[in-house]
Design a protein around this motif. Sequence first.
Motif, short mmCIF file in Angstrom:
data_model
loop_
_atom_site.label_atom_id
_atom_site.label_comp_id
_atom_site.label_asym_id
_atom_site.label_seq_id
_atom_site.Cartn_x
_atom_site.Cartn_y
_atom_site.Cartn_z
N THR A 23 55.83 26.58 59.85
CA THR A 23 56.47 25.83 59.63
C THR A 23 57.76 25.70 58.87
N PHE A 24 57.83 26.70 58.21
CA PHE A 24 59.11 27.48 57.08
C PHE A 24 60.70 28.10 58.54
N GLY A 25 61.51 26.93 58.16
CA GLY A 25 62.42 27.33 59.23
C GLY A 25 62.44 27.07 60.29
N HIS A 27 59.65 23.87 61.81
CA HIS A 27 59.87 22.40 61.83
C HIS A 27 59.29 21.19 60.96
N ILE A 28 59.72 22.40 59.57
CA ILE A 28 60.10 21.44 58.88
C ILE A 28 61.15 22.36 57.86
N ASN A 29 62.21 21.35 56.79
CA ASN A 29 63.24 21.67 56.77
C ASN A 29 63.04 22.80 54.70
N VAL A 30 64.34 22.55 54.26
CA VAL A 30 63.26 23.76 52.85
C VAL A 30 63.29 22.27 51.80
N GLU A 31 63.16 21.26 51.72
CA GLU A 31 63.45 20.58 50.78
C GLU A 31 61.76 20.28 50.81
N VAL A 32 61.93 20.18 52.22
CA VAL A 32 59.74 19.31 52.42
C VAL A 32 59.77 21.08 52.45
N ALA A 33 59.99 21.78 52.83
CA ALA A 33 58.83 23.39 52.17
C ALA A 33 58.43 23.06 51.14
N LYS A 34 60.08 23.35 49.79
CA LYS A 34 59.71 22.97 48.50
C LYS A 34 58.32 21.75 47.79
N GLY A 57 61.95 35.61 60.51
CA GLY A 57 63.23 36.28 59.03
C GLY A 57 63.16 34.86 58.84
N LEU A 58 63.37 33.70 58.99
CA LEU A 58 63.33 33.12 58.18
C LEU A 58 62.79 32.08 57.50
N SER A 59 61.89 32.25 57.40
CA SER A 59 60.81 32.24 57.00
C SER A 59 60.45 32.69 55.85
N GLU A 60 61.08 34.15 55.35
CA GLU A 60 61.08 34.47 53.91
C GLU A 60 62.37 34.32 53.18
N SER A 61 62.98 33.72 53.92
CA SER A 61 64.19 33.07 53.68
C SER A 61 63.74 31.69 52.60
N LYS A 107 64.12 42.01 50.89
CA LYS A 107 65.75 41.19 51.03
C LYS A 107 65.73 40.10 51.10
N ARG A 108 64.48 39.77 52.17
CA ARG A 108 64.65 38.23 52.53
C ARG A 108 63.81 37.64 51.54
N LEU A 109 62.69 38.04 50.98
CA LEU A 109 61.92 37.37 49.57
C LEU A 109 63.02 37.40 48.84
N ASP A 110 64.05 37.23 48.55
CA ASP A 110 64.89 37.75 47.38
C ASP A 110 63.69 38.46 46.08
N LEU A 111 62.83 39.48 46.56
CA LEU A 111 61.81 39.65 45.27
C LEU A 111 61.97 41.46 45.34
N GLU A 112 61.54 42.15 44.47
CA GLU A 112 61.23 43.42 44.14
C GLU A 112 60.27 44.26 44.43
#
Length: 312
Positions: A23-25, A27-34, A57-61, A107-112
């Motif tokens: 789904t993420f990245g 079949h659905i866009n960022v707004e729908v995923a959010k 990797g786009l799903s993590e981004s 890095k893609r998730l922008d998490l420590e």
Amino acid sequence: MQYNRLGKAGIKVSELSFGSWLTFGKHINVEVAKNCMRAAFEHGVNFFDNAEVYARGLSESVMAQIVKEYRREDLVISTKIFWGGEGPNDKGLSWKHLVEGTKNSLKRLDLEYVDLLFCHRPDPETPIEETVRAMDHIIRSGWAFYWGTSEWSADELQQAYDIAEKYHCIPPTMEQPQYHMFHRERVEEEYASLYENHGLGTTIWSPLASGILTGKYNEGIPENSRLQRESWLAKELTEDKLERVRKLTSLAGDLGCSMAQLAIAWCLVNPNVSTVITGATSVEQVHENMKAIEAKEKLTKEVMDKIDEILN
């Protein structure tokens, strides 16, 4: 929402969780995923699953843009390492790829750190000892809190436990296997000794058998359905399975729930299932999936016996 310990570990995960696969990245866009993540969170979901290979990797981004809106302590986030790219060292469970893949995912998730880190598949080209030592290094470095596996055999997992004990490494905490009404043996039988001897937790995927257990194929294949898009699924849709799903759909109707809710609830009843990973392409679908918690209360021993009669 019930929160279960992940096997014998102290961390608790919501009994229903939310995954970004397919789904993420894609079949659905960022707004729908959010919106889907927000709906799941409002239902009490705290575990969100990802992987380096999802949408390359786009799903993590995409998830990175969403989780910033939440308090990190309220989330349990996972990713999985195995398929990172095309290079000879961009895949598998070597020390090199596990460390580099984990750092790239962060890095893609922008998490420590991620809470849960999975070895996405067994790697016959890398000694399990190397994998266990690498995962121990990752945990001790603070890039993840717990590590586990996905679709490893019981023998492979036992080897990992033995190696961890021998070398004083941190052992795996959880496994992410496929589990649904038509795929039961590994979770119910093969792993039985691992639950008892090692306190293995499970974060199961595909509770709806790639959509077959929703009942949407009972009368044929709808236009633009996943089965129509992905031909490999067609061979899974046998007439025998369809007949069973039709009977299960009738039972679900008698219980006042949908076929999908019955299938998810059936997974929830298993005491060795720590969490059931659900997916959705719309907020409405999230709401529907979450009603499986209500359906679970209707699965008495008598109902479970009826389900077993249909499945067997």
